[in-house]
Motif scaffolding. Structure first.
Motif, short mmCIF file in Angstrom:
data_model
loop_
_atom_site.label_atom_id
_atom_site.label_comp_id
_atom_site.label_asym_id
_atom_site.label_seq_id
_atom_site.Cartn_x
_atom_site.Cartn_y
_atom_site.Cartn_z
N ASN A 194 0.76 -1.10 0.09
CA ASN A 194 -0.01 -0.15 -0.06
C ASN A 194 0.82 1.29 -0.05
O ASN A 194 0.38 2.27 -0.89
N GLY A 195 1.85 1.35 0.82
CA GLY A 195 2.87 2.30 0.73
C GLY A 195 3.52 2.73 -0.46
O GLY A 195 3.85 3.82 -0.86
N ILE A 196 3.79 1.59 -1.18
CA ILE A 196 4.39 1.70 -2.69
C ILE A 196 3.53 2.28 -3.46
O ILE A 196 3.76 2.95 -4.34
N LYS A 240 9.34 3.41 5.86
CA LYS A 240 10.30 3.37 6.92
C LYS A 240 9.70 2.02 7.98
O LYS A 240 8.32 2.49 8.21
N ILE A 241 10.28 1.18 8.14
CA ILE A 241 9.77 0.11 9.16
C ILE A 241 10.71 -0.06 10.10
O ILE A 241 11.81 -0.19 10.16
N LYS A 263 5.72 3.27 7.97
CA LYS A 263 5.28 4.58 7.69
C LYS A 263 5.72 4.96 6.43
O LYS A 263 6.86 4.78 5.99
N ASP A 264 4.73 5.53 5.56
CA ASP A 264 4.86 5.82 4.32
C ASP A 264 4.66 7.48 3.99
O ASP A 264 4.23 8.30 5.12
N THR A 269 1.04 6.42 8.76
CA THR A 269 1.76 5.28 9.71
C THR A 269 0.78 4.15 10.10
O THR A 269 -0.43 4.52 10.76
N PHE A 270 1.08 2.95 9.82
CA PHE A 270 0.16 1.81 10.41
C PHE A 270 1.02 1.29 11.49
O PHE A 270 2.28 1.04 11.58
#
Length: 604
Positions: free
Chosen positions: A503-505, A517-518, A532-533, A591-592
């Motif tokens: 989803n972030g991409i 960022k993970i 976080k995207d 951010t999930f």
């Protein structure tokens, strides 16, 4: 030479800290125990002694387990596993898994205990660690004993004894204590198949071997093994109808338990054996105090308590203590009422699960997804049926037999007590019928999705590698900070994180390169993963609906997808007993935050 001296110094420091730790436990100071535990970890870490750190953490966890604080015990085991992962000492995990298996066994979570034992065995075999292999074999033999697979258990324990005799690790582990435990277990298995002569020989070998145990070894294990030896020898004498010998040995064991720190189970077992011996000798006056002592320990199940109450009821009837017999009759009725309530709960859950199955059939169209969901839903039902088959059916038959005996002795009881006995008999019949229904249902089995202790840092890096095409196509940048060890279902964890990264991409404004960022943050009770995207963001009013099935907030022509991604994430998180939060700003990113309890999988 210097390295040898350093290693010996580290070993001595570990032994001294362990002595201090066990001394505090003996004094019952729980708060001080945690303080010394943390201090010991710091000291051993400072001395660059990682294996001793892991062993010391295990000692703290074991003592918390003995204090009946399973939650704190598990936290320390997880700390040990994370420490192993951070310091790349995989071989040290084996002992931790085995100690956790013992904890889960005491909690009657046998599937988890078996799983942990198998994981420990795999590591022990990989690193040729004889000590851990022997402990794994001992665990397996005891589980076979519990499942009444005595012949297989004997084969396994004989293999462990032979390996212990042949081991080259005598200087590296407590050889005498380990061997004595194996002989004691061997005697128990032989006793179960009525080979009393061989069983007594094994018990006596165990007693002889334990005398060679080093002074620095925790006395608790020695005392527990000796107590089991007394119980085993007394039971053998009972099987041979040698009541005088059985009484003498059981009294020695009972006195030993009073003078030494043994487990509640051993206190219960020795008192129960003596009570039964005096009962069989028709010395009911002496039987009653021991049976009462056994009844007052906190180790028994409802079945155990019912069994003891029946002995007490019969003993009081024999002594014409009608008032006391009526009192025990009422208690027996109370326990069986609890039993029926529990089975009504199981029956209710079975009904609810069948309704859930119907709901799944209506909701899902894809047969593969349907089958997977059905497997997950039926795990609880299968566990109930296994418990019914393993722990309950035979004891209930025994209770029914006792009740028939009581009915023949009930002439001196009042009408209310007789009504209680009739009520218990009818209750037993109803429970047996319910058990038969559960056992029939248990024939329908499904594949398991087991929890495993995995390095999520490795898993997430593998996920990113699998998304290489998307990353290159969108010029995405993905940053992964060091991630911790987690007890989870790897397949579901991978699907969850892969969906959130994808989803972030995917959801970024035109002309912007995705940046994701993970990282993770751990507390004493849970681990939180942050994904976080820098994407398009989510409107605040839409945050409550994004996890709905087929929910789409954006144009299908602009962003491809089915609307099932976050709904799938939500289902996985719920199954893994986790939580999810979302923080988002339009055109800045989302951010999930996915949080899992440290003891995830304990009740799975």
């Amino acid at each position: 030479m210097e390295n040898q001296e350093a290693t010996e110094a580290q070993r001595k420091e570990f032994q001294e800290l362990s002595k201090e730790l066990f001394g505090i436990y003996d004094n019952g100071n729980k708060d001080q125990l945690l303080h010394v535990g943390l201090k010991g970890v710091q000291q051993l870490t400072a001395k660059n002694s990682p294996n001793n750190v892991v062993s010391f953490m295990n000692n703290v966890a074991i003592l918390q387990h003995r204090l009946n604080d399973s939650e704190t015990s598990l936290k320390w085991y997880y700390k040990a596993l994370n420490f192993c992962d951070q310091n790349k000492i995989e071989d040290a995990k084996s002992n931790t898994y085995l100690n956790m298996a013992a904890l889960y066994f005491d909690l009657n979570q046998f599937e988890e205990s078996i799983q942990l034992t198998n994981q420990a065995n795999n590591i022990a075999v990989k690193f040729k660690n004889d000590r851990s292999i022997i402990r794994c074999l001992n665990n397996k033999s005891y589980l076979l004993y519990i499942n009444k697979e005595f012949d297989q258990g004997i084969e396994v324990i004989e293999e462990a004894i032979q390996l212990c005799h042949n081991s080259n690790d005598e200087k590296d582990f407590d050889y005498a204590s380990t061997l004595s435990t194996l002989y004691q277990e061997y005697g128990q298995l032989l006793q179960a198949i009525n080979k009393t002569t061989e069983a007594k020989e094994a018990y006596l070998l165990s007693k002889k071997t334990i005398e060679q145990t080093p002074d620095w070894v925790d006395k608790y294990y020695q005392n527990t093994t000796l107590s089991k030896i007394y119980s085993g020898l007394a039971e053998c004498a009972l099987l041979e109808n040698n009541f005088e010998e059985a009484k003498q040995i059981a009294e020695e064991g009972y006195q030993f338990n009073l003078e030494n720190k043994t487990s509640n189970f051993q206190d219960y077992e020795s008192a129960y054996i003596l009570g039964r011996i005096y009962f069989k000798n028709e010395d009911y006056e002496k039987a009653i105090p021991y049976l009462t002592d056994a009844f007052l320990t906190n180790i028994q199940t409802i079945i155990d308590k019912s069994d003891i109450i029946i002995y007490l009821l019969q003993a009081n009837l024999k002594l014409n203590n009608i008032e006391k017999a009526n009192e025990y009759s009422d208690q027996l009725k109370n326990y069986w009422s609890q039993y029926i309530v529990e089975f009504k709960r199981i029956e209710s859950e079975k009904y609810e699960s069948r309704n859930r199955l119907k709901a799944v059939e209506d909701e899902l169209k894809n047969k593969d997804l349907l089958l997977e969901e059905i497997k997950l839903i039926n795990e609880d039902l299968e566990q109930f049926s296994r418990i019914a088959a393993h722990d309950l059916k035979e004891p209930i038959k025994t209770m029914a037999s006792f009740i028939k005996i009581l009915k023949g002795q009930s002439v001196n009881l009042n009408s209310e007590a007789n009504e209680s006995i009739d009520y218990i008999e009818k209750s037993a019949d109803r429970i047996l019928m319910l058990l038969n229904d559960l056992l029939l249902f248990s024939k329908i089995t499904y594949s398991k999705m087991p929890y495993e202790f995995v390095n999520t840092d490795i898993l997430v890096n593998q996920i990113v590698e699998s998304l290489d095409d998307s990353i290159k196509r969108t010029n995405a940048t993905i940053t992964i900070e060091k991630l911790p060890f987690l007890n989870t279902i790897p397949g579901l964890f991978i699907i969850l994180i892969q969906n959130l990264i994808s989803n972030g991409i995917k959801f970024v404004p035109d002309g912007r390169d995705p940046q994701i960022k993970i990282f993770a943050e751990a507390s004493d009770s849970e681990i939180a993963y942050f994904i976080k995207d820098n994407g398009i963001g989510i409107e605040e009013e839409d945050l409550e609906i994004i996890f709905n099935t087929f929910s789409r907030l954006n144009s299908a022509s602009k962003f491809e997808g089915t609307g099932l991604g976050l709904a799938t994430c939500s289902k996985i998180i719920k199954h893994l007993k986790g939580k999810i939060k979302v923080r988002s700003k339009i055109n800045e990113g989302t951010t999930f935050i996915v949080t899992f309890p440290l003891n995830a999988g304990n009740n799975a």
